[in-house]
Every structure is written in C-alpha cells, then in structure tokens.
Write a protein that holds these residues in place. Structure first.
Motif, PDB file in Angstrom:
ATOM      1  N   THR A 140     -18.893  14.081  67.584  1.00 32.71           N
ATOM      2  CA  THR A 140     -19.896  13.935  68.634  1.00 32.71           C
ATOM      3  C   THR A 140     -20.917  15.064  68.566  1.00 32.71           C
ATOM      4  O   THR A 140     -22.131  14.816  68.594  1.00 32.71           O
ATOM      5  N   ALA A 141     -20.446  16.295  68.471  1.00 27.53           N
ATOM      6  CA  ALA A 141     -21.356  17.449  68.479  1.00 27.53           C
ATOM      7  C   ALA A 141     -22.325  17.366  67.305  1.00 27.53           C
ATOM      8  O   ALA A 141     -23.527  17.619  67.454  1.00 27.53           O
ATOM      9  N   ILE A 142     -21.827  17.004  66.140  1.00 30.17           N
ATOM     10  CA  ILE A 142     -22.706  16.981  64.971  1.00 30.17           C
ATOM     11  C   ILE A 142     -23.648  15.784  65.016  1.00 30.17           C
ATOM     12  O   ILE A 142     -24.806  15.873  64.604  1.00 30.17           O
ATOM     13  N   THR A 143     -23.192  14.681  65.581  1.00 32.30           N
ATOM     14  CA  THR A 143     -24.093  13.547  65.788  1.00 32.30           C
ATOM     15  C   THR A 143     -25.240  13.943  66.713  1.00 32.30           C
ATOM     16  O   THR A 143     -26.396  13.575  66.491  1.00 32.30           O
ATOM     17  N   MET A 144     -24.916  14.709  67.746  1.00 28.52           N
ATOM     18  CA  MET A 144     -25.964  15.168  68.674  1.00 28.52           C
ATOM     19  C   MET A 144     -27.013  16.011  67.947  1.00 28.52           C
ATOM     20  O   MET A 144     -28.214  15.839  68.155  1.00 28.52           O
TER      21      MET A 144
ATOM     22  N   SER B  99     -12.018  25.874  63.095  1.00 34.30           N
ATOM     23  CA  SER B  99     -13.048  25.807  64.146  1.00 34.30           C
ATOM     24  C   SER B  99     -14.441  26.036  63.579  1.00 34.30           C
ATOM     25  O   SER B  99     -15.239  26.788  64.116  1.00 34.30           O
ATOM     26  N   THR B 100     -14.721  25.387  62.451  1.00 35.67           N
ATOM     27  CA  THR B 100     -15.982  25.650  61.755  1.00 35.67           C
ATOM     28  C   THR B 100     -17.031  24.561  61.921  1.00 35.67           C
ATOM     29  O   THR B 100     -18.189  24.791  61.557  1.00 35.67           O
ATOM     30  N   ALA B 101     -16.657  23.378  62.422  1.00 34.58           N
ATOM     31  CA  ALA B 101     -17.560  22.229  62.302  1.00 34.58           C
ATOM     32  C   ALA B 101     -18.979  22.550  62.772  1.00 34.58           C
ATOM     33  O   ALA B 101     -19.930  22.420  62.004  1.00 34.58           O
ATOM     34  N   VAL B 102     -19.120  22.980  64.016  1.00 35.85           N
ATOM     35  CA  VAL B 102     -20.466  23.240  64.528  1.00 35.85           C
ATOM     36  C   VAL B 102     -21.045  24.508  63.903  1.00 35.85           C
ATOM     37  O   VAL B 102     -22.216  24.559  63.538  1.00 35.85           O
ATOM     38  N   ARG B 103     -20.188  25.523  63.728  1.00 37.79           N
ATOM     39  CA  ARG B 103     -20.664  26.769  63.121  1.00 37.79           C
ATOM     40  C   ARG B 103     -21.240  26.515  61.738  1.00 37.79           C
ATOM     41  O   ARG B 103     -22.268  27.038  61.352  1.00 37.79           O
ATOM     42  N   ALA B 104     -20.522  25.689  60.965  1.00 37.93           N
ATOM     43  CA  ALA B 104     -20.912  25.471  59.573  1.00 37.93           C
ATOM     44  C   ALA B 104     -22.116  24.552  59.459  1.00 37.93           C
ATOM     45  O   ALA B 104     -22.969  24.744  58.603  1.00 37.93           O
ATOM     46  N   TRP B 105     -22.176  23.538  60.318  1.00 34.39           N
ATOM     47  CA  TRP B 105     -23.191  22.499  60.139  1.00 34.39           C
ATOM     48  C   TRP B 105     -24.419  22.683  61.018  1.00 34.39           C
ATOM     49  O   TRP B 105     -25.398  21.947  60.881  1.00 34.39           O
ATOM     50  N   TRP B 106     -24.370  23.622  61.925  1.00 29.12           N
ATOM     51  CA  TRP B 106     -25.465  23.797  62.890  1.00 29.12           C
ATOM     52  C   TRP B 106     -26.821  23.869  62.191  1.00 29.12           C
ATOM     53  O   TRP B 106     -27.720  23.106  62.508  1.00 29.12           O
ATOM     54  N   GLU B 107     -26.943  24.731  61.203  1.00 31.99           N
ATOM     55  CA  GLU B 107     -28.238  24.809  60.538  1.00 31.99           C
ATOM     56  C   GLU B 107     -28.428  23.723  59.467  1.00 31.99           C
ATOM     57  O   GLU B 107     -29.438  23.013  59.491  1.00 31.99           O
ATOM     58  N   PRO B 108     -27.482  23.550  58.533  1.00 34.19           N
ATOM     59  CA  PRO B 108     -27.701  22.527  57.494  1.00 34.19           C
ATOM     60  C   PRO B 108     -27.986  21.135  58.049  1.00 34.19           C
ATOM     61  O   PRO B 108     -28.845  20.422  57.537  1.00 34.19           O
ATOM     62  N   MET B 109     -27.300  20.773  59.120  1.00 35.34           N
ATOM     63  CA  MET B 109     -27.490  19.425  59.656  1.00 35.34           C
ATOM     64  C   MET B 109     -28.903  19.256  60.200  1.00 35.34           C
ATOM     65  O   MET B 109     -29.528  18.194  60.064  1.00 35.34           O
ATOM     66  N   ARG B 110     -29.427  20.315  60.801  1.00 33.04           N
ATOM     67  CA  ARG B 110     -30.799  20.243  61.322  1.00 33.04           C
ATOM     68  C   ARG B 110     -31.800  20.186  60.172  1.00 33.04           C
ATOM     69  O   ARG B 110     -32.811  19.488  60.248  1.00 33.04           O
ATOM     70  N   VAL B 111     -31.515  20.935  59.103  1.00 34.98           N
ATOM     71  CA  VAL B 111     -32.415  20.909  57.946  1.00 34.98           C
ATOM     72  C   VAL B 111     -32.423  19.511  57.331  1.00 34.98           C
ATOM     73  O   VAL B 111     -33.481  18.958  57.006  1.00 34.98           O
ATOM     74  N   ILE B 112     -31.241  18.936  57.202  1.00 32.52           N
ATOM     75  CA  ILE B 112     -31.137  17.586  56.640  1.00 32.52           C
ATOM     76  C   ILE B 112     -31.916  16.595  57.509  1.00 32.52           C
ATOM     77  O   ILE B 112     -32.717  15.800  57.016  1.00 32.52           O
ATOM     78  N   ALA B 113     -31.693  16.674  58.819  1.00 29.55           N
ATOM     79  CA  ALA B 113     -32.341  15.727  59.727  1.00 29.55           C
ATOM     80  C   ALA B 113     -33.857  15.933  59.734  1.00 29.55           C
ATOM     81  O   ALA B 113     -34.632  14.969  59.753  1.00 29.55           O
TER      82      ALA B 113
END
Lengths: 735, 152
Positions: free
Chosen positions: A104-108, A145-159
C-alpha cells in the motif's frame, strides 16, 4: 544487516547494486515470456495483456514499452506499469506483502508521483527480476523494515520518469509544448485548452520518448496521497476470502505433498514403510528430500494420512544430544571466552560503584499463521514457482540450481504471505516444491503441518549478555563493558563459516544514541547447529531487552527516574530524547499510577527509527496482566500514518507474546513444541490497550515493521519489577 | 464416501474419505480457498466456518459428522454484511490469513448478541492473529454492531 546483505548480493548472480539516482535512469526493452497462461488463470495470478512500460534504474540509453494487447501469452511481464485496452492501470509493486502494508505505502508513492488515481489502480506483485532488486540490499528481498526506506526515492524517480514520458507523448500528439501539460487524477491535461487524454491513448507513442535524465520530482506540497492514511490496497480481497496466499495456489493436474523432516536437525531418513503409505487412497508418490521425506497425493488429507502410515524414522544429525539445559550452560560458559572485539576502551580505575548483570533470551519460533508452503511446476523448458516468500532472489537461485535450468528459465510468482516476520526470507519450502515437481513430473504444492512448521523453523537464536558497568557517585556510567554470546543468523543465511561473527548478533548494544563513556563490546559465537534466522527485529529483539533492562536496573539503583537517567546519557536534541519527551507526556508518566499497577519504560533505535514504550501491568491471580502500552515512534517522514501505527501495535503484540510466553525447548536435539497449545500466541483477551503516537518529522523515512518489538520486553520487565520487587533478566518473564 | 453438501446455498457432491476434515473438502475438492489451514487441531481458528449458523473448526471436523447442516464459508458471507463493512472500513487485515475465520466468528457473535459486552467479544473471538490485529478487530466488532442496529 544491510552491509551483509550487500555482501551476499555481490556474491550472488544478481545484478550488482548501484545507487539509484535520478541522474541515472536506464531503460531497456524487456521481452515478455511465455509460460502456461491457463495455469496462471487458475492460480488467480494472471497479468493483463496490454502495454507494459518499464525501465531499470540506474543508467540507461533506450526506452522500452511493449505493446502486447493482442497477445494472449504475454505473462509474465517485467516493468512498472501495465495498461490494458480499457485503460485499467496496473502497477508492479516490488515488495512482498506479508501484512506490513508496504504494498500500500509504495503504491501511494508510485501513484502520487505519477499522478495516477490511487483508488483506480490495480496492484500486482512482480515476478523475480533484478529490475525489482531492493535498493538497500541489491537483491530482491523484503525484510529489515526497508520497503519504504529503500523505495522512497527510486519509486518516485521511476514514476516521475514515466510521467514525463507520458506527458511528452501526449504533447507530441497535440503538437503543444510538454511544459503546458500535466497529469491529474490519471488523465493527461493540456492546461491552456483543458484538453484531456487518458494514458492508454498515448502509451503507444510514449515508448519512443527518450526517458528524461533528470525527471522533476513533485514537491511535498503537491502530494495527494503521501502522508495520508489511505485505505490499504489489499483489504477488499482479504475480507472476502479471495486473496491468494501461497497455500491457495491451484494448478491444473496439481498434486499436494506434505513432509516429515528429521526432528534432529541435519539427520537422515532411516526407515519407512513405503507399501503402507502407498496403500492409502490418493497417494501418488514417496519422495526423499534433504533430511526428510515427502508423501505426494491428490489432496492434503491423503498426503497426511500417507505420512502417518509411512512412519519414517530418522538417524544421526547435527544436534544429537542437545537439550535446553546444556545449550544454556554453553551460552553462559561463553561469557568466559574473549570473543571478537567490536569496540574496546581503556579500563577506568577511578570510579565509585561497579555493577555486573547477566541477561538471557531464548530460542523463538515465528509461527506465521500460514504454515510453510510453496508450489512448483518444473518442465523441460521452465521452472515456475508460486510462493509466499520474502526472498525472490534466493528462491530463483535455488529453483535454478535444483531444476538445472538457466536463471532466465525460472519464474517466481509471489503470492500474499500469511505472515513473514523474517521466516520467509529463507526458502527451504521453495526447494522442496521444486524437487517434488521434478520427481513427480507434475505441478506439486507442498504444505507443512503446524508441528513441522514449529519444529523446522529458522529460530531466533538464544542469547546471553553480560554487562560490567562502573559508575560515578551519582550512578552515571564511567565505563561500560558488554559481552554477548549468541549464534549468527547471517552465517545461516549466507552459508558462512562456523566461526563467522555478524553485526546483527550485537546490533543495538553499542550503537544507540546514549553517550556512554569507555564502551567495550565483544561478541562470542556459539554455533549450536540449530537453524537460526531473522525473527522480527533480528538482533534488536534481544539486545533491546538487555541494554534497556540494564539501564532500568542502573536507574533504579541510582535512585533516578528511568526517563531522567536516560536523558542524562543523551544529547538533548537527539531523536531518542525527542521520543522520550513525547512518550513521557503521552503516558502521563509524571502522575502516579494506581497502587496495583506497575509501570516500566524502554526506548530503542532500530531499523532507522526510534521507538519508546511505556507498559502498565498488574498481577492477576499470580499472572502478569498487561493493561496498557503507550508508544511513540520517530520514523522520519511518514507515507501512511495509520499503517505505521498498526505496525507499531502489531510489533508490540508480537513482542508481548515472546516476552510472556515465548521459548522453544530442545530435548535430544529436537524441538519440543508442536502447536499453538504448547507454543501459544497472545489472544485478544490478553491484548492490552495500545496507544501510538508518531513524532512529526521531515527526516528521511525509517522502518516501522520491526521497531515496535524491541522496547516492549524491557518495559514490561520493569513494570513487573515494580509489582514484585524482583529484577527480571531472563525471557520469557516468569513471576 | 459419496457426500452431498450445501455450501453457501449451493449443492455439491464430492467423493472423499469419511475421515477427511471438512476444511480439506472445502479447499481441495471444492476449491473454496477462503477457509484457511492454520494448525490442524482446532487451536487457532483460521479454519472457522458455520454449520447452521454455529461456528466450528473445520480442520478437526470429519465429513462423516456432517448431518445435512447448511455450511457457510467466507465466500458465502454477504459483502454488505455489517461485519464485512466494518472490517473494510477499518482496514482490519494485515497479512489477512486469519481474517476469514475472524469474520465468521464475528458474524455469529452479531447474530447471537445484539449488544455484546467486552466479555462477549472476548469469548466469541478466540481466533489467533499473529499480526496482532486484535485492537482493530475489537473496534470492527463494535462498529458492525452499530451498523447492524442502524440497519434494523
């Protein structure tokens, strides 16, 4: 833990880990593969046809988009976005969902940066591919406990990259400047003319757009979802029974297996009655697996009955002769060894008091609600696996090795996980499913019984810790010596040596924000040959109890309030101090509790976050009754506050089960516990009221799936101490 | 044995050994996978289903003991049932594995008690949850009671 993970990943065949930055966006064409679509339909895991837009970070030259709407064999796809003819947008979210809400958090994050409508997005778990490597680990693994920590920036760059490609594509179609366009609620908008166009009408041309090298990320003020308690994406299927967990995978022609593994770890099958087992209706095969044997049948019940008739016996093993008493003696004797020095300091000769104390924590099982299971279908050309796993990387590696296929012939589908807690970072069940499918030449789902699950876990290792502390006249430390004796989870995970020492064994003991003078820390490894692994909060699950317990002891001896004692050891502007101040207020610490109520507190930094807890407990018929837990977490900026609060509450309850009830016993090298009657979990009636507050922060995101666990045991121990005037240094707590 | 059974108002006919627990007939024979396997000994409640409206642990209930009762599984719970509405509104599930059983236990509680006390809730809701969703389950039971009252 992260450094070690990176080490593993560089040893593995995965792509090497490179920092994801917006300056370095790679785009490559990814061809769809071609497995059996029918099987996927049955499993409820079918991907849509349609256009797939994806690229891998970092560095890159060519864009790719793959139109496969007309193709019926287009799954699995590798990419980030998929659209079908009707415009339904699917996002591939590269984390395993095991309850922690990361999907959910990463989808957001993804939807917000892209401009998609969160409520209309379909979320999918991608297959195994280095594209989805956890940026903090460099391998496809959910944990720490890395999901949001790890993807916070890369996921935004991808999007943001996808967004700019889609916008440019629309602008080109309209023959206007891309600067005049934006994406709003899933539509591309030309602002001057208010023209709108949906993604699916531009995606075909978007693939020819050169991905921007430096996509512009949205400002926090532009977020529509991030920071809000958006509803979970997995709730609808989890309240109507349609969510597909590993155990629910159905394939045509599939057989179901169950296993008996040597109760002594590492032992071998000695004898078994194959005839008797095969006489059970529906039994299709008896297959030896490493350290065990499986019965394969048309249904689980037939397999289980077959196993009862099979009556396998076992011989040998690595843990012959081990029992709880001699394990505990060995751990305590380990305190006399010098061990590996992590930190050292000069001995202080001028001091007022000297205290020593020894703490201990037992072996623990995970008991995920969904017992271990996996499904595999191995053919000459492909090895396909459906698994509730945290570790796609290792699943793929093991599946390729066993099936003698090349990595590109292996597909790992991740189902929902009925709990993970670190257990499913290990992939023993995947190996079994692959072996059984090869042997039976059919799809096979292997399901463990609950006793098998409890007796063949990768346990939280037991640990013993000794503190030698010298203080001044006020009771504040002048020298702080710590020695911890335990086993290495990373050695288990990486097939490391018998003597390997890893950071998780002592994490949290000498790296909290406390300004302790003259700290020395040494670590002794005692390899009991019992399989050990990551248990929610890993080393912190015991080091939090040890260190915070010792601080509570010292505060009491020095006549300090435990909050004040800690503040005396902290910089006032530290995040730990911030949590303490907020927790003190939240819990009403300064007002006296009722006479029959004991209160205790603890605060632990773990997984990039700072969590403090106050426990209120009573004795009821000689038993500990926990009434209330107050909790404050500083986990930096927050994507979904409600999910953070729920994870804190979840961690507290998981930690309370362990503190009050959790201990795995061994006799003759075998685990004694078998099911929820002798290895119980906290019930609703035993669950306290839990109040969680989040510290307002704009710092980078920290973890929150695990940090709730470590403080609860030491806080509870201190609370019970007030009721009984005894000090509790051993878990689980016994009054 | 040959067995006819009515699950969620639908008639099925299956061939299974008489000692097969109902859970495995639902899952392996009827592919009704919403009912979960957790412990195999009736201890955790993941396999909770209803027989004529009464909760049973289907992992330990052999089909030979069935007496033509109507079987309700999670697949048969009305999506507009106050319990489902409350569970959805409060986003109760985490991993979700135990929730089918939790929901069915709550459905029974609501059927039998119009205004459950804390004790009623605790004695009806004994299903285990390792994610620790108990506080949200408690709130969802309260909300579903409210919703039901409004419906009436």
């Amino acid at each position: 833990m992260q450094d070690l993970m990176k080490k593993i990943s560089s040893q593995s065949s995965q792509e090497s880990s490179v920092a994801h930055t917006s300056k370095n966006v790679q785009v490559e064409v990814i061809e769809p593969e071609n497995p059996s679509r029918r099987a996927l339909l049955k499993a409820g895991l079918l991907g849509m046809g349609g256009l797939v837009l994806g690229f891998s970070l970092p560095s890159a030259q060519k864009a790719y988009a793959k139109t496969d709407a007309s193709s019926s064999n287009s799954y699995p796809v590798k990419g980030w976005l998929q659209l079908d003819e009707s415009g339904q947008l699917a996002m591939f979210i590269p984390v395993s969902e095991m309850g922690q809400g990361s999907q959910t958090a990463i989808t957001m994050i993804f939807a917000d940066e892209l401009g998609a409508d969160y409520q209309k997005v379909v979320v999918k778990s991608p297959i195994n591919d280095p594209l989805y490597n956890n940026p903090m680990f460099g391998m496809q693994l959910t944990g720490g406990s890395t999901a949001v920590r790890a993807w916070w920036e890369p996921m935004r760059v991808i999007a943001a990259t996808l967004r700019e490609m889609l916008v440019k594509s629309a602008a080109k179609q309209w023959q206007v400047s891309a600067k005049e366009c934006e994406i709003k609620e899933g539509m591309i908008l030309h602002k001057p003319t208010q023209r709108q166009i949906a993604f699916q009408h531009v995606i075909d041309t978007a693939k020819w757009v050169q991905p921007p090298k430096n996509p512009t990320l949205k400002k926090a003020s532009e977020y529509r979802y991030i920071g809000k308690s958006m509803p979970r994406v997995d709730t609808p299927s989890k309240v109507n029974g349609t969510a597909v967990f590993g155990i629910d995978v159905q394939l045509p022609d599939m057989l179901i297996a169950t296993v008996a593994q040597s109760p002594v770890f590492g032992g071998q099958v000695d004898s078994y009655d194959e005839q008797a087992a095969k006489s059970v209706k529906g039994v299709k095969g008896i297959v030896k697996i490493p350290h065990g044997i499986a019965v394969v049948a048309d249904s689980y019940w037939q397999a289980k009955k077959g196993l009862e008739k099979l009556k396998p016996t076992f011989k040998g093993g690595d843990t012959v002769g081990l029992n709880t008493d001699n394990i505990e003696k060995r751990l305590h004797d380990g305190l006399n060894k010098s061990g590996e020095s992590v930190k050292s300091a000069q001995a202080v000769t001028d001091f007022e008091h000297k205290y020593e104390a020894v703490y201990s924590a037992p072996y623990l099982a995970h008991t995920t609600m969904e017992p271990m299971n996996a499904t595999a279908h191995v053919t000459d050309s492909h090895c396909e696996v459906w698994a509730p796993t945290q570790n796609q990387a290792q699943s793929a590696k093991v599946a390729a090795e066993l099936s003698l296929h090349q990595p590109e012939q292996v597909t790992i589908h991740t189902t929902y996980l009925g709990g993970g807690f670190g257990r499913r970072a290990f992939v023993d069940y995947v190996a079994q499913a692959v072996t059984l499918s090869m042997e039976m030449e059919r799809p096979v789902k292997v399901i463990w019984s609950r006793p098998e699950d409890i007796q063949h876990d990768f346990y939280r290792p037991a640990a013993v810790c000794k503190f030698d502390v010298k203080t001044d006249a006020k009771g504040l430390p002048l020298e702080w010596q710590t020695k911890v004796v335990s086993d290495s989870t990373m050695a288990e995970f990486t097939n490391g040596s018998d003597t390997m020492i890893d950071g998780a064994m002592s994490e949290g003991l000498a790296d909290q924000e406390y300004q302790l003078p003259n700290v020395s820390l040494s670590v002794v490894r005692e390899d009991m040959k019992i399989p050990v692994g990551f248990w929610r909060s890993v080393g912190h699950s015991y080091t939090g109890f040890f260190l915070e317990g010792m601080l509570n002891d010292l505060a009491q001896k020095a006549g300090y309030d435990p909050f004040d004692y800690r503040r005396a050891l902290l910089k006032p502007d530290s995040r730990t101090a911030g949590v303490l101040n907020q927790l003190e207020k939240l819990s009403g610490w300064k007002s006296k509790p009722a006479d029959n109520v004991g209160r205790g507190m603890a605060v632990v930094e773990s997984f990039g976050s700072f969590a403090g807890e106050v426990v209120e407990a009573r004795l009821e018929n000689g038993q500990i009754k926990v009434d209330k837990v107050y909790s404050v977490i500083d986990c930096g900026m927050v994507v979904n506050p409600e999910i953070v609060k729920r994870q804190m509450s979840s961690g507290i309850i998981y930690g309370l089960t362990a503190a009050l009830k959790g201990k795995i016993h061994f006799e003759q090298g075998r685990v004694q516990e078998t099911n929820f009657d002798d290895y119980p979990a906290l019930t609703m009636a035993e669950t306290p009221e839990i109040i969680v507050e989040i510290v307002k922060s704009e710092k980078g995101p920290g973890g929150y799936g695990e940090p709730g666990v470590p403080p609860v045991a030491p806080a509870l121990a201190a609370a019970v101490s007030q009721l009984t005037d005894k000090i509790y240094r051993d878990l689980p707590l016994k009054v | 044995m040959k067995l006819s059974l009515v699950v969620n108002n639908k008639k099925y006919s299956v061939e299974a050994d008489s000692d097969t627990p109902l859970l495995w007939v639902l899952r392996d024979h009827l592919q009704l996978n919403g009912t979960k396997f957790g412990c195999g000994e009736g201890l955790c409640g993941a396999c909770t289903i209803l027989l004529d409206g009464n909760p049973i642990r289907s992992c330990s209930f052999p089909i030979s003991s069935l007496k033509d009762q109507a079987i309700t599984t999670i697949e048969g719970v009305d999506p507009n049932h106050p319990v489902v509405q409350a569970w959805t509104k409060l986003d109760v599930p985490q991993c979700g594995y135990c929730q089918s059983g939790q929901i069915l236990s709550a459905v029974v509680l609501l059927d039998k008690t119009s205004n459950p006390t804390d004790e009623d809730v605790q004695s009806a809701m004994k299903n285990l949850c390792r994610c620790g969703t108990y506080p949200e389950i408690k709130k969802a039971v309260e909300l579903s009671t409210e919703l039901k009252r409004k419906e009436a």
